[in-house]
Structure formats: structure tokens, C-alpha cells
Design a protein around this motif. Structure first.
Motif, PDB file in Angstrom:
ATOM      1  N   UNK A 138      15.516 -16.391   4.897  1.00 17.21           N
ATOM      2  CA  UNK A 138      14.065 -16.312   4.836  1.00 17.21           C
ATOM      3  C   UNK A 138      13.600 -15.561   3.586  1.00 17.21           C
ATOM      4  N   UNK A 139      12.398 -15.895   3.082  1.00 15.94           N
ATOM      5  CA  UNK A 139      11.904 -15.273   1.855  1.00 15.94           C
ATOM      6  C   UNK A 139      11.894 -13.750   1.890  1.00 15.94           C
ATOM      7  N   UNK A 140      11.474 -13.151   3.011  1.00 14.71           N
ATOM      8  CA  UNK A 140      11.417 -11.680   3.059  1.00 14.71           C
ATOM      9  C   UNK A 140      12.799 -11.074   2.857  1.00 14.71           C
ATOM     10  N   UNK A 141      13.826 -11.694   3.435  1.00 10.98           N
ATOM     11  CA  UNK A 141      15.194 -11.214   3.269  1.00 10.98           C
ATOM     12  C   UNK A 141      15.640 -11.370   1.822  1.00 10.98           C
ATOM     13  N   UNK A 142      15.426 -12.548   1.256  1.00 14.92           N
ATOM     14  CA  UNK A 142      15.849 -12.815  -0.119  1.00 14.92           C
ATOM     15  C   UNK A 142      15.115 -11.930  -1.119  1.00 14.92           C
ATOM     16  N   UNK A 143      13.822 -11.715  -0.899  1.00 10.36           N
ATOM     17  CA  UNK A 143      13.049 -10.871  -1.815  1.00 10.36           C
ATOM     18  C   UNK A 143      13.517  -9.422  -1.766  1.00 10.36           C
ATOM     19  N   UNK A 145      16.606  -8.445  -1.077  1.00 11.14           N
ATOM     20  CA  UNK A 145      17.867  -8.422  -1.818  1.00 11.14           C
ATOM     21  C   UNK A 145      17.603  -8.498  -3.324  1.00 11.14           C
ATOM     22  N   UNK A 146      16.639  -9.320  -3.708  1.00 16.24           N
ATOM     23  CA  UNK A 146      16.299  -9.469  -5.127  1.00 16.24           C
ATOM     24  C   UNK A 146      15.804  -8.151  -5.711  1.00 16.24           C
ATOM     25  N   UNK A 147      15.041  -7.395  -4.936  1.00 15.69           N
ATOM     26  CA  UNK A 147      14.569  -6.091  -5.410  1.00 15.69           C
ATOM     27  C   UNK A 147      15.744  -5.145  -5.665  1.00 15.69           C
ATOM     28  N   UNK A 174       6.599 -12.090  -4.031  1.00 20.40           N
ATOM     29  CA  UNK A 174       7.111 -11.794  -5.374  1.00 20.40           C
ATOM     30  C   UNK A 174       6.204 -10.834  -6.144  1.00 20.40           C
ATOM     31  N   UNK A 175       4.865 -10.938  -6.050  1.00 20.57           N
ATOM     32  CA  UNK A 175       4.031  -9.920  -6.705  1.00 20.57           C
ATOM     33  C   UNK A 175       4.266  -8.511  -6.157  1.00 20.57           C
ATOM     34  N   UNK A 176       4.615  -8.394  -4.870  1.00 22.14           N
ATOM     35  CA  UNK A 176       4.921  -7.081  -4.299  1.00 22.14           C
ATOM     36  C   UNK A 176       6.170  -6.508  -4.965  1.00 22.14           C
ATOM     37  N   UNK A 177       7.185  -7.357  -5.151  1.00 17.16           N
ATOM     38  CA  UNK A 177       8.407  -6.917  -5.830  1.00 17.16           C
ATOM     39  C   UNK A 177       8.105  -6.563  -7.282  1.00 17.16           C
ATOM     40  N   UNK A 178       7.281  -7.354  -7.933  1.00 21.18           N
ATOM     41  CA  UNK A 178       6.925  -7.084  -9.329  1.00 21.18           C
ATOM     42  C   UNK A 178       6.246  -5.727  -9.461  1.00 21.18           C
ATOM     43  N   UNK A 179       5.294  -5.438  -8.602  1.00 22.60           N
ATOM     44  CA  UNK A 179       4.591  -4.150  -8.667  1.00 22.60           C
ATOM     45  C   UNK A 179       5.561  -2.992  -8.445  1.00 22.60           C
ATOM     46  N   UNK A 201      14.403 -17.467  -8.960  1.00 19.84           N
ATOM     47  CA  UNK A 201      14.933 -18.776  -8.572  1.00 19.84           C
ATOM     48  C   UNK A 201      16.415 -18.898  -8.922  1.00 19.84           C
ATOM     49  N   UNK A 202      16.797 -18.387 -10.094  1.00 19.39           N
ATOM     50  CA  UNK A 202      18.215 -18.412 -10.472  1.00 19.39           C
ATOM     51  C   UNK A 202      19.036 -17.535  -9.536  1.00 19.39           C
ATOM     52  N   UNK A 203      18.498 -16.375  -9.195  1.00 24.12           N
ATOM     53  CA  UNK A 203      19.169 -15.478  -8.258  1.00 24.12           C
ATOM     54  C   UNK A 203      19.377 -16.169  -6.910  1.00 24.12           C
ATOM     55  N   UNK A 204      18.344 -16.809  -6.391  1.00 24.63           N
ATOM     56  CA  UNK A 204      18.453 -17.485  -5.094  1.00 24.63           C
ATOM     57  C   UNK A 204      19.434 -18.651  -5.173  1.00 24.63           C
ATOM     58  N   UNK A 205      19.417 -19.389  -6.272  1.00 29.56           N
ATOM     59  CA  UNK A 205      20.371 -20.488  -6.411  1.00 29.56           C
ATOM     60  C   UNK A 205      21.809 -19.977  -6.385  1.00 29.56           C
TER      61      UNK A 205
END
Length: 282
Positions: A138-143, A145-147, A174-179, A201-205
Motif C-alpha cells: 500500500x502507498x502509506x507503507x511504501x512512502x 519506507x521511501x522516507x 508524497x508532498x508530506x514526505x517532501x516536506x 517510482x524507481x524506488x518502488x519498481x
């Protein structure tokens, strides 16, 4: 005329050669962070021991899948054979280790190598219970991890409130992670959101590639005892063993270390935990 393509780095990268009779650590690295992240580990090992990093990022069919939608034209056993072929003949005692998806490869390689030590750094077991379809990520999980990944890549921890991403999709999250990344100094003020989206997107791929490689894989149990080092902020923080007991008939030892999934391979206080486990006999 096109500029000449930079040569791909070697699959086996030796950070330090072991002196005769001393231990060599072979670390399977799945990319995401540069292989240079292991320099601190090389320095933390005993002076006469060696470290060679087996970098999946230097295997074209693996690395390029993160740039082309996350579908790799290979398999876990084929990647293990590729890494085994890249290794120099083993001389003296040795430890086989793997970080993240690299742990899955390390266990596969251990069937041929029978290392004295087999150490997994925050790796999730490739068992049916732990395999997930792509849409379960899910996006919340991936975001989240991305952070963590951004923080490790920029050497500035990106902190998010526990519920900061709850219920958010990619476009809202993604704007939340950016901030948070700008506030942490991991990104410069004014960093454009489209640029961050491309990196995301590259990270998720890359994650999808590993997920899809794991899905058809049917691992054999580890032939030697397993040591699992679990980061304080693991990818699955609430899971104490990350699913490894069914694949550890010879025993499973779990140790915790500071940091998160990405910073654990470079933080000095994490390496204070990890380095002794790579050479200990028990």
C-alpha cells in the motif's frame, strides 16, 4: 556521437583482502544504496579480516529491472549462480551475509558454499506467509519506507509522525514526505515534486522487482544456523523473526541493532552490533 557508456562496476568488490588464515566476509548487496556504504563495515571488522561485497546492482538483468517497470528476466537461483561465479576461490574461514533482499540470495548461495556463518541483515523470509501480491504494498507503507531510504541516501534522518501517511495515496502522501525531507535537510528547499516522484517510482519498481523475484521462489531450508540482525526501525518493526523460523532447522538467533532498515549498514552504533556477529562462532 554518443558519449561512451561508463563501464559497469564489478559484481564482486573487495574492500579489504583477508590475511592468510583470516576470515573473509562476503556481503550480498541488493542495490538501492551504493556499495560504498559498506566501507564503515570494512573498517569495523578486525584489522586482518577481509570484506568483499557481492553487488546485485552490477548484474544488468537485475539492476535494469528497476528502470523498466520492475520485471527482471532472471530468477533467485540464477542470480545466486551469478554471484557464486563472481567470487574468487574461498581460502580460509568465511562468513556469508546479506542485507535486505540480499539475505534471500545469501541463503540460496549457502546451499553451495556451506559457510561457517550465515548472517541476514533485516531480511524478510521468502516463505508463502510473507509473500505479498504487488497490490498489497500500500502507498502509506511504501512512502514510509521511501522516507527512510531518502534519509539514508542523504545522510539525514527523515522523521514522520506515526500517523502522517495513514490513509493517504501516493499523490497526497508524497508532498508530506517532501516536506519532511526538506525539514530534515535531506532535500533542498524548492526541490520539485515531479523530480521526487521520479525517484520514488524507481524506488518502488526496485521493490516490485524483488517482490516478483521472490514470489515464485521455493527456498530450501538453510544448511547452517541463521543469525538475523533486525533494525530498530525494520521494514516490519512488529515482527520479531521476519518469518525465518521455518527455514532455520539448525537454529535461529535474532539480535537487534539501532537505526532503520537503510541506515543499519552504515551507522557506527549498528556496526558495533553487526561486526562481532559476522565473526563470532556462537
Amino acid at each position: 556521437m554518443r558519449p561512451p557508456r561508463e563501464p559497469r562496476p564489478p559484481v564482486a568488490r573487495t574492500f579489504r583482502t583477508a590475511e592468510p588464515g583470516r576470515r573473509t566476509v562476503y556481503m550480498v548487496h541488493p542495490g538501492a544504496l551504493p556499495a560504498q556504504a559498506y566501507q564503515g563495515l570494512a573498517d569495523a571488522l578486525p584489522e586482518c579480516d577481509g570484506l568483499t561485497v557481492l553487488d546485485l546492482g552490477a548484474v544488468p538483468e537485475y539492476a535494469e529491472a528497476a528502470l523498466t517497470g520492475g520485471r527482471a528476466a532472471t530468477t533467485v537461483p540464477a542470480l545466486a549462480e551469478r554471484l557464486l561465479a563472481a567470487m574468487a576461490p574461498v581460502d580460509g574461514p568465511y562468513t556469508l551475509a546479506g542485507w535486505s533482499f540480499g539475505g534471500v540470495l545469501a541463503v540460496e548461495m549457502a546451499r553451495a558454499l556451506r559457510p561457517e556463518r550465515l548472517v541476514l541483515l533485516d531480511s524478510i523470509a521468502p516463505t508463502d506467509e510473507y509473500k505479498q501480491p504487488d497490490d498489497a504494498l500500500e502507498p502509506a507503507l511504501l512512502l514510509g519506507w521511501f522516507a527512510m531510504y531518502l534519509g539514508a541516501k542523504r545522510d539525514s534522518a527523515v522523521e514522520l509522525a506515526p500517523d502522517a501517511l495513514t490513509g493517504l495515496g501516493t499523490e497526497e502522501g508524497l508532498p508530506v514526505v517532501l516536506d519532511a525531507a526538506v525539514a530534515a535537510g535531506a532535500l533542498l528547499p524548492g526541490t520539485p515534486l515531479p523530480g521526487l516522484r521520479k525517484l520514488y517510482d524507481t524506488y518502488v519498481d526496485g521493490l516490485l522487482r524483488n517482490n516478483r523475484l521472490t514470489a515464485p521462489h521455493r527456498p530450501e531450508p538453510a544448511p547452517v544456523p541463521l543469525v538475523l540482525v533486525k533494525a530498530e526501525r525494520s521494514l516490519l518493526p512488529g515482527d520479531p523473526t521476519l518469518g525465518w523460523p521455518p527455514l532455520a532447522p539448525h537454529g535461529l538467533t535474532v539480535r537487534g541493532c539501532p537505526g532503520d532498515h537503510y541506515t543499519m549498514i552504515g551507522r557506527p552504533d549498528s556496526l558495533d552490533v553487526i561486526a562481532p556477529l559476522l565473526r563470532a562462532s556462537s
